[in-house]
Design a protein around this motif. Structure first.
Motif, PDB file in Angstrom:
ATOM      1  N   ASP A   1      -2.010   4.926   5.382  1.00 14.31           N
ATOM      2  CA  ASP A   1      -3.259   4.086   5.646  1.00 14.31           C
ATOM      3  C   ASP A   1      -4.401   4.771   4.150  1.00 14.31           C
ATOM      4  O   ASP A   1      -5.104   5.821   4.167  1.00 14.31           O
ATOM      5  CB  ASP A   1      -4.032   3.730   6.571  1.00 14.31           C
ATOM      6  N   GLY A   2      -4.695   4.025   3.317  1.00 19.28           N
ATOM      7  CA  GLY A   2      -5.820   4.164   2.614  1.00 19.28           C
ATOM      8  C   GLY A   2      -7.260   3.247   2.626  1.00 19.28           C
ATOM      9  O   GLY A   2      -8.287   3.243   1.361  1.00 19.28           O
TER      10      GLY A   2
ATOM     11  N   GLY B   1      -1.032   3.552   0.301  1.00 20.64           N
ATOM     12  CA  GLY B   1      -0.182   3.848  -1.298  1.00 20.64           C
ATOM     13  C   GLY B   1      -0.266   5.305  -0.201  1.00 20.64           C
ATOM     14  O   GLY B   1      -0.091   5.889   0.402  1.00 20.64           O
ATOM     15  N   ARG B   2       0.048   6.144  -0.999  1.00 24.13           N
ATOM     16  CA  ARG B   2      -0.257   7.460  -2.132  1.00 24.13           C
ATOM     17  C   ARG B   2      -1.171   7.814  -2.768  1.00 24.13           C
ATOM     18  O   ARG B   2      -1.090   7.287  -3.645  1.00 24.13           O
ATOM     19  CB  ARG B   2       1.004   7.965  -1.472  1.00 24.13           C
ATOM     20  N   PRO B   3      -1.110   9.327  -2.487  1.00 28.87           N
ATOM     21  CA  PRO B   3      -2.354  10.434  -3.974  1.00 28.87           C
ATOM     22  C   PRO B   3      -1.984  10.057  -4.983  1.00 28.87           C
ATOM     23  O   PRO B   3      -0.073  10.215  -5.169  1.00 28.87           O
ATOM     24  CB  PRO B   3      -2.499  11.120  -3.008  1.00 28.87           C
TER      25      PRO B   3
ATOM     26  N   TRP C   1      -4.785   6.655  -6.502  1.00 25.28           N
ATOM     27  CA  TRP C   1      -4.398   6.037  -5.546  1.00 25.28           C
ATOM     28  C   TRP C   1      -2.929   5.329  -5.822  1.00 25.28           C
ATOM     29  O   TRP C   1      -2.966   4.129  -6.729  1.00 25.28           O
ATOM     30  CB  TRP C   1      -4.816   5.260  -4.696  1.00 25.28           C
ATOM     31  N   MET C   2      -1.532   5.571  -5.565  1.00 21.08           N
ATOM     32  CA  MET C   2      -0.577   4.311  -5.893  1.00 21.08           C
ATOM     33  C   MET C   2      -0.250   3.279  -4.866  1.00 21.08           C
ATOM     34  O   MET C   2      -0.264   3.925  -3.369  1.00 21.08           O
ATOM     35  CB  MET C   2       0.868   4.774  -5.707  1.00 21.08           C
ATOM     36  N   ALA C   3      -0.908   1.810  -4.675  1.00 18.17           N
ATOM     37  CA  ALA C   3      -0.640   1.004  -3.748  1.00 18.17           C
ATOM     38  C   ALA C   3       0.718   1.220  -3.206  1.00 18.17           C
ATOM     39  O   ALA C   3       1.894   1.899  -4.277  1.00 18.17           O
ATOM     40  CB  ALA C   3      -0.819  -0.726  -4.302  1.00 18.17           C
TER      41      ALA C   3
ATOM     42  N   GLU D   1      -9.273  -0.752 -10.305  1.00 20.19           N
ATOM     43  CA  GLU D   1      -8.248  -1.115  -9.571  1.00 20.19           C
ATOM     44  C   GLU D   1      -7.339  -2.326 -11.228  1.00 20.19           C
ATOM     45  O   GLU D   1      -7.846  -2.501 -11.606  1.00 20.19           O
ATOM     46  CB  GLU D   1      -8.430  -1.853  -8.650  1.00 20.19           C
ATOM     47  N   LEU D   2      -6.296  -1.552 -11.101  1.00 19.79           N
ATOM     48  CA  LEU D   2      -5.305  -1.827 -11.391  1.00 19.79           C
ATOM     49  C   LEU D   2      -4.180  -2.841 -10.700  1.00 19.79           C
ATOM     50  O   LEU D   2      -2.928  -1.502 -10.287  1.00 19.79           O
ATOM     51  CB  LEU D   2      -4.473  -1.754 -13.223  1.00 19.79           C
ATOM     52  N   ASP D   3      -3.662  -4.157 -10.358  1.00 21.13           N
ATOM     53  CA  ASP D   3      -3.011  -4.643  -9.789  1.00 21.13           C
ATOM     54  C   ASP D   3      -2.359  -3.517  -8.162  1.00 21.13           C
ATOM     55  O   ASP D   3      -1.487  -3.753  -8.108  1.00 21.13           O
ATOM     56  CB  ASP D   3      -1.498  -4.585 -11.157  1.00 21.13           C
ATOM     57  N   GLY D   4      -3.617  -3.248  -7.639  1.00 25.52           N
ATOM     58  CA  GLY D   4      -3.725  -3.153  -6.498  1.00 25.52           C
ATOM     59  C   GLY D   4      -3.990  -1.212  -6.823  1.00 25.52           C
ATOM     60  O   GLY D   4      -3.901  -0.461  -5.705  1.00 25.52           O
ATOM     61  N   ASP D   5      -2.989  -0.668  -7.434  1.00 25.67           N
ATOM     62  CA  ASP D   5      -3.266   0.982  -7.915  1.00 25.67           C
ATOM     63  C   ASP D   5      -4.510   0.981  -8.634  1.00 25.67           C
ATOM     64  O   ASP D   5      -5.543   0.649  -9.124  1.00 25.67           O
ATOM     65  CB  ASP D   5      -2.122   1.176  -9.486  1.00 25.67           C
ATOM     66  N   ILE D   6      -5.342   2.692  -8.097  1.00 20.61           N
ATOM     67  CA  ILE D   6      -6.654   2.950  -8.821  1.00 20.61           C
ATOM     68  C   ILE D   6      -5.809   4.063  -9.614  1.00 20.61           C
ATOM     69  O   ILE D   6      -4.798   5.178  -9.819  1.00 20.61           O
ATOM     70  CB  ILE D   6      -6.904   3.398  -7.514  1.00 20.61           C
ATOM     71  N   TYR D   7      -7.104   3.620 -10.441  1.00 18.63           N
ATOM     72  CA  TYR D   7      -6.672   4.418 -11.601  1.00 18.63           C
ATOM     73  C   TYR D   7      -8.032   5.556 -12.642  1.00 18.63           C
ATOM     74  O   TYR D   7      -9.466   4.961 -12.188  1.00 18.63           O
ATOM     75  CB  TYR D   7      -6.355   4.043 -13.174  1.00 18.63           C
TER      76      TYR D   7
END
Length: 409
Positions: free
Chosen positions: A213-214, A220-222, A202-204, A151-157
């Motif tokens: 709903d994630g 977020g969205r993929p 996954w983009m927050a 996770e990075l600031d809510g985004d998933i990498y």
């Protein structure tokens, strides 16, 4: 999401040849030997504008793959996606002041019409990114829980270092990858990433943008790459025969997708062959929605251009070559179509059995459609020059052109 209607593919006498095709991952030809059911995934459009010649050339290439396989008496399981939520789509909708879902639905509908007119065989599964989200979320959670994502600031990498096979699809060095990542939707300069090349899974949720709903990921969205992986694994499984798309998808899209799949399954390879079509240019530059230098299939159809002539224009260029669209190449195709139709409308002609095998051999050799066209040209020229006595020959030629090249005479 539904695809488009399939045109009937005539059955030809005998049996076609196995396809030998260029594999980006090995840098050379491979002979594909699928089982009774050949499996292919081709990346679809982001529907924020109409189908242009670059799109048409790509889908024409993989339509030929299907036709070669069908001629070997195999079934074909073909899957294609639609990236119906992504930054370019949202940006275009905002620019034009329209609802992004309406824009996506309208352009996807037009794409279907263009594919039908060009007689492209449809996928068995035509899946939008939005409808795939319930299957994407668990995959991102699995990657995160396995330590292959962070996770990075809510985004998933995704961590590219989690896949020992990363880099094997595109065969590029790190600097080339970094440059292409910046050009093609990545964010290599974002602070805090473990590796500049790591792609977003996954983009927050952002204010004013659509989100879903994630579950444990949060709303977020993929990301782009995981979308295709989820659809391909769901409908084809690992080790399918061909991953296809334009050459601009080799990196990052197909590289990242393969790494996602390897990390998810622990298996390799994701696809047996990575096949990429060349780019089509206009006025010296690659056709691009961002540049606006586009020739649209739908616009040509509205002008009265026969879709068969459009398809012959595409077929006149080898699928892996980069080439330029001009009025002259279309005029040549219109003339060729007229000659071919005149030839098969005559009551007889020279024997055509050898022609069937010539076309088969050309297409089996890395989809050499230009060679196939030249073979038909020779038969037509012989008929024009000397006529013939075989009453069944024109029908054989017509069915061969239809079945293997997708052109109705």
């Amino acid at each position: 999401m539904h695809a488009w209607p399939a045109s009937e593919v005539p059955a030809l006498p005998g049996k076609g040849r196995d396809l030998r095709i260029h594999d980006t991952a090995t840098g050379g030809p491979v002979t594909l030997d699928p089982g009774p059911v050949a499996r292919i995934y081709v990346c679809g459009i982001t529907p924020y504008d109409a189908t242009h010649m670059g799109h048409a050339a790509t889908y024409n290439a993989f339509d030929l793959v299907q036709r070669v396989w069908l001629d070997t008496k195999r079934q074909v399981h073909y899957v294609q996606n639609v990236t119906d939520v992504d930054d370019p789509l949202l940006e275009r909708a905002n620019r034009d002041g329209q609802d992004w879902t309406e824009l996506a639905e309208r352009e996807t509908s037009l794409f279907r019409e263009d594919m039908t007119a060009l007689r492209m065989l449809p996928p068995q599964h035509y899946i939008g990114a939005v409808e795939a989200i319930p299957g994407i979320v668990p995959l991102v959670e699995r990657l995160r829980d396995a330590g292959a994502a962070y996770e990075l600031d809510g985004d998933i990498y995704f961590s590219v270092e989690s896949d020992p096979h990363f880099g094997e699809v595109s065969r590029l060095d790190a600097e080339a990858m970094r440059l292409l990542s910046a050009e093609r939707g990545g964010d290599p300069e974002r602070p805090g990433k473990k590796n500049p090349l790591d792609p977003m899974l996954w983009m927050a949720a952002r204010e004013g943008e659509p989100h879903w709903d994630g579950r444990s990921l949060g709303p977020g969205r993929p990301g782009w790459h995981i979308e295709c992986v989820a659809i391909a694994l769901d409908h084809l499984g690992m080790g399918f025969d061909v991953q296809g798309g334009g050459s601009d998808l080799a990196f990052p899209h197909h590289e990242m997708g393969a790494s996602h799949a390897h990390a998810l399954t622990g298996e390799h390879p994701y696809a047996k062959a990575y096949v990429h079509a060349g780019m089509v240019a206009l006025h010296g530059e690659k056709m691009s929605k961002s540049k606006g230098n586009l020739v649209f299939v739908s616009a040509l159809r509205r002008q009265g251009v026969d879709p068969a002539a459009i398809r012959l224009t595409l077929l006149a260029h080898h699928y892996r070559s980069d080439w330029e669209w001009t009025d002259a190449v279309l005029d040549e195709a219109v003339e060729r179509l007229a000659r071919w139709r005149a030839a098969v409308s005559r009551p007889d002609g020279p024997p055509a059995d050898a022609l069937v095998e010539e076309v088969r051999a050309a297409l089996a050799d890395d989809l050499d459609a230009p060679a196939a066209l030249r073979a038909v040209d020779r038969w037509v020229a012989l008929q024009e020059r000397a006529g013939g006595t075989d009453e069944g020959a024109p029908g054989v030629v017509s069915r061969t052109v239809d079945a293997l090249l997708g052109v109705a005479l």
